[in-house]
Design a protein around this motif. Structure first.
Motif, PDB file in Angstrom:
ATOM      1  N   SER A 145       0.827  -1.212   0.000  1.00  0.00           N
ATOM      2  CA  SER A 145       0.000   0.000   0.000  1.00  0.00           C
ATOM      3  C   SER A 145       0.862   1.263   0.000  1.00  0.00           C
ATOM      4  CB  SER A 145      -0.923  -0.021   1.218  1.00  0.00           C
ATOM      5  OG  SER A 145      -1.515   1.247   1.417  1.00  0.00           O
ATOM      6  N   ASN A 146       1.860   1.326   0.857  1.00  0.00           N
ATOM      7  CA  ASN A 146       2.744   2.503   0.899  1.00  0.00           C
ATOM      8  C   ASN A 146       3.410   2.749  -0.447  1.00  0.00           C
ATOM      9  OD1 ASN A 146       2.293   3.124   3.584  1.00  0.00           O
ATOM     10  ND2 ASN A 146       4.089   2.050   4.343  1.00  0.00           N
ATOM     11  N   PHE A 147       3.880   1.669  -1.063  1.00  0.00           N
ATOM     12  CA  PHE A 147       4.540   1.779  -2.364  1.00  0.00           C
ATOM     13  C   PHE A 147       3.598   2.396  -3.400  1.00  0.00           C
ATOM     14  CE2 PHE A 147       5.184  -0.080  -6.596  1.00  0.00           C
ATOM     15  CZ  PHE A 147       6.486   0.326  -6.868  1.00  0.00           C
ATOM     16  N   LEU A 148       2.361   1.908  -3.441  1.00  0.00           N
ATOM     17  CA  LEU A 148       1.413   2.360  -4.464  1.00  0.00           C
ATOM     18  C   LEU A 148       0.873   3.767  -4.197  1.00  0.00           C
ATOM     19  CD1 LEU A 148      -0.549  -0.984  -4.829  1.00  0.00           C
ATOM     20  CD2 LEU A 148       0.885   0.059  -6.602  1.00  0.00           C
ATOM     21  N   TRP A 149       0.482   4.022  -2.955  1.00  0.00           N
ATOM     22  CA  TRP A 149      -0.187   5.288  -2.651  1.00  0.00           C
ATOM     23  C   TRP A 149       0.759   6.499  -2.714  1.00  0.00           C
ATOM     24  CZ3 TRP A 149      -5.129   6.786  -2.426  1.00  0.00           C
ATOM     25  CH2 TRP A 149      -6.099   5.777  -2.431  1.00  0.00           C
ATOM     26  N   ARG A 150       2.067   6.265  -2.663  1.00  0.00           N
ATOM     27  CA  ARG A 150       2.986   7.410  -2.781  1.00  0.00           C
ATOM     28  C   ARG A 150       2.925   8.026  -4.179  1.00  0.00           C
ATOM     29  NH1 ARG A 150       8.146   5.787  -4.930  1.00  0.00           N
ATOM     30  NH2 ARG A 150       7.815   3.720  -5.807  1.00  0.00           N
ATOM     31  N   TYR A 151       2.434   7.253  -5.177  1.00  0.00           N
ATOM     32  CA  TYR A 151       2.291   7.802  -6.533  1.00  0.00           C
ATOM     33  C   TYR A 151       1.277   8.948  -6.587  1.00  0.00           C
ATOM     34  CZ  TYR A 151       4.948   3.979  -8.725  1.00  0.00           C
ATOM     35  OH  TYR A 151       5.932   3.099  -9.108  1.00  0.00           O
ATOM     36  N   PHE A 199      -0.597   9.879  -1.395  1.00  0.00           N
ATOM     37  CA  PHE A 199      -1.479   9.312  -0.370  1.00  0.00           C
ATOM     38  C   PHE A 199      -2.856   9.980  -0.335  1.00  0.00           C
ATOM     39  CE2 PHE A 199       2.851   8.343   0.716  1.00  0.00           C
ATOM     40  CZ  PHE A 199       2.817   6.987   1.035  1.00  0.00           C
ATOM     41  N   GLU A 200      -3.256  10.559  -1.466  1.00  0.00           N
ATOM     42  CA  GLU A 200      -4.594  11.158  -1.593  1.00  0.00           C
ATOM     43  C   GLU A 200      -5.214  10.681  -2.902  1.00  0.00           C
ATOM     44  OE1 GLU A 200      -6.498  13.158   0.267  1.00  0.00           O
ATOM     45  OE2 GLU A 200      -5.066  13.295   1.917  1.00  0.00           O
ATOM     46  N   PRO A 201      -6.445  10.161  -2.884  1.00  0.00           N
ATOM     47  CA  PRO A 201      -7.048   9.712  -4.139  1.00  0.00           C
ATOM     48  C   PRO A 201      -7.271  10.863  -5.120  1.00  0.00           C
ATOM     49  CG  PRO A 201      -8.655   9.661  -2.347  1.00  0.00           C
ATOM     50  CD  PRO A 201      -7.332   9.950  -1.722  1.00  0.00           C
ATOM     51  N   ILE A 202      -7.176  10.550  -6.386  1.00  0.00           N
ATOM     52  CA  ILE A 202      -7.487  11.511  -7.453  1.00  0.00           C
ATOM     53  C   ILE A 202      -8.996  11.471  -7.661  1.00  0.00           C
ATOM     54  CG2 ILE A 202      -7.204  12.037  -9.905  1.00  0.00           C
ATOM     55  CD1 ILE A 202      -4.444  10.545  -9.676  1.00  0.00           C
ATOM     56  N   ILE A 203      -9.665  12.577  -7.410  1.00  0.00           N
ATOM     57  CA  ILE A 203     -11.122  12.641  -7.572  1.00  0.00           C
ATOM     58  C   ILE A 203     -11.426  13.292  -8.917  1.00  0.00           C
ATOM     59  CG2 ILE A 203     -13.311  13.334  -6.521  1.00  0.00           C
ATOM     60  CD1 ILE A 203     -11.521  11.602  -4.696  1.00  0.00           C
ATOM     61  N   ASN A 204     -11.815  12.481  -9.888  1.00  0.00           N
ATOM     62  CA  ASN A 204     -12.129  13.019 -11.214  1.00  0.00           C
ATOM     63  C   ASN A 204     -13.560  13.529 -11.273  1.00  0.00           C
ATOM     64  OD1 ASN A 204      -9.597  12.640 -12.555  1.00  0.00           O
ATOM     65  ND2 ASN A 204      -9.994  10.437 -12.584  1.00  0.00           N
ATOM     66  N   GLU A 205     -13.807  14.384 -12.240  1.00  0.00           N
ATOM     67  CA  GLU A 205     -15.129  15.015 -12.382  1.00  0.00           C
ATOM     68  C   GLU A 205     -15.677  14.728 -13.779  1.00  0.00           C
ATOM     69  OE1 GLU A 205     -16.761  16.859 -10.019  1.00  0.00           O
ATOM     70  OE2 GLU A 205     -15.188  16.712  -8.503  1.00  0.00           O
ATOM     71  N   TRP A 206     -15.884  13.461 -14.073  1.00  0.00           N
ATOM     72  CA  TRP A 206     -16.406  13.086 -15.390  1.00  0.00           C
ATOM     73  C   TRP A 206     -17.920  13.260 -15.414  1.00  0.00           C
ATOM     74  CZ3 TRP A 206     -11.995  13.100 -17.527  1.00  0.00           C
ATOM     75  CH2 TRP A 206     -10.900  12.391 -17.032  1.00  0.00           C
ATOM     76  N   HIS A 207     -18.420  13.814 -16.523  1.00  0.00           N
ATOM     77  CA  HIS A 207     -19.875  13.976 -16.673  1.00  0.00           C
ATOM     78  C   HIS A 207     -20.500  12.826 -17.441  1.00  0.00           C
ATOM     79  CE1 HIS A 207     -19.656  17.863 -14.798  1.00  0.00           C
ATOM     80  NE2 HIS A 207     -18.711  18.233 -15.647  1.00  0.00           N
ATOM     81  N   SER A 208     -19.673  12.085 -18.180  1.00  0.00           N
ATOM     82  CA  SER A 208     -20.170  10.899 -18.882  1.00  0.00           C
ATOM     83  C   SER A 208     -19.114   9.808 -18.818  1.00  0.00           C
ATOM     84  CB  SER A 208     -20.488  11.225 -20.345  1.00  0.00           C
ATOM     85  OG  SER A 208     -19.289  11.399 -21.083  1.00  0.00           O
TER      86      SER A 208
END
Length: 196
Positions: free
Chosen positions: A114-120, A123-132
């Motif tokens: 988890s530490n290895f991956l989330w450092r990319y 440690f905060e999720p990318i919240i996208n704003e897709w409308h479709s």
């Protein structure tokens, strides 16, 4: 009126996965390893097929116990192929063992997978704003980078498209459309409205 993403359709397993797991951030290494395995198994197939076999995968691989998977022999993997309702692709099954071994090495270096991956993503999720749903990419520069880095560390079936689906699976990105009740902004609003 808030709705839900349409991609699960009427498939009950797909709907449960969308509602309860997809794009939900997790730091549980065993669950992350499960998602890595299932996303790799999906390559060239539909996610609904993989979900229909998920219970068999969980039984075959002891709920994706990483140490157990790392110690599987060739005979063990052949038996799993023959005796369980898993995808009968021997290289994909062998990758469960080699990927588990690679996860153990990463854990020694970074404390956890988890530490290895989330450092990319800091440690905060990318919240996208897709409308479709048509706006959601199949891969990104980041999924390409993670793919390259994991391949260098000996991982198999971790191409950039697989890695983007994996990022969604463990909540590194939120790709629910903005009208979906499960999008982060709507869940936060619901929590505030309910006074929790």
């Amino acid at each position: 009126m808030k709705m839900e993403c349409s991609w699960p359709g009427d498939n009950q397993l797909m709907r449960m996965y969308h509602n309860e797991e997809w794009c939900v951030p997790t730091t549980d290494d065993q669950y992350i390893f499960e998602m890595l395995t299932l996303e790799g198994a999906q390559a060239g197939l539909s996610w609904s097929i993989v979900l229909s076999k998920r219970e068999a995968y969980q039984k075959a691989f002891h709920n994706f116990d990483i140490t157990f998977c790392s110690n599987l022999t060739d005979n063990d993997l052949t038996n799993i192929k023959e005796q369980y309702n898993v995808i009968k692709h021997i290289a994909k099954l062998q990758s469960v063992r080699s990927n588990a071994q690679a996860v153990i090495k990463i854990t020694k270096e970074f404390g956890s997978f988890s530490n290895f991956l989330w450092r990319y993503v800091d440690f905060e999720p990318i919240i996208n704003e897709w409308h479709s749903e048509g706006q959601i990419p199949a891969q990104t520069d980041l999924s390409n980078q993670i793919s390259k880095d994991l391949k260098k560390r000996g991982f198999k079936f971790v191409g950039p498209v697989t890695m983007y689906s994996f990022m969604q699976a463990i909540g590194m990105v939120d790709d629910h459309v903005t009208s979906c009740v499960y999008h982060t902004s709507n869940k936060e609003r619901k929590i505030k409205e309910n006074g929790f």
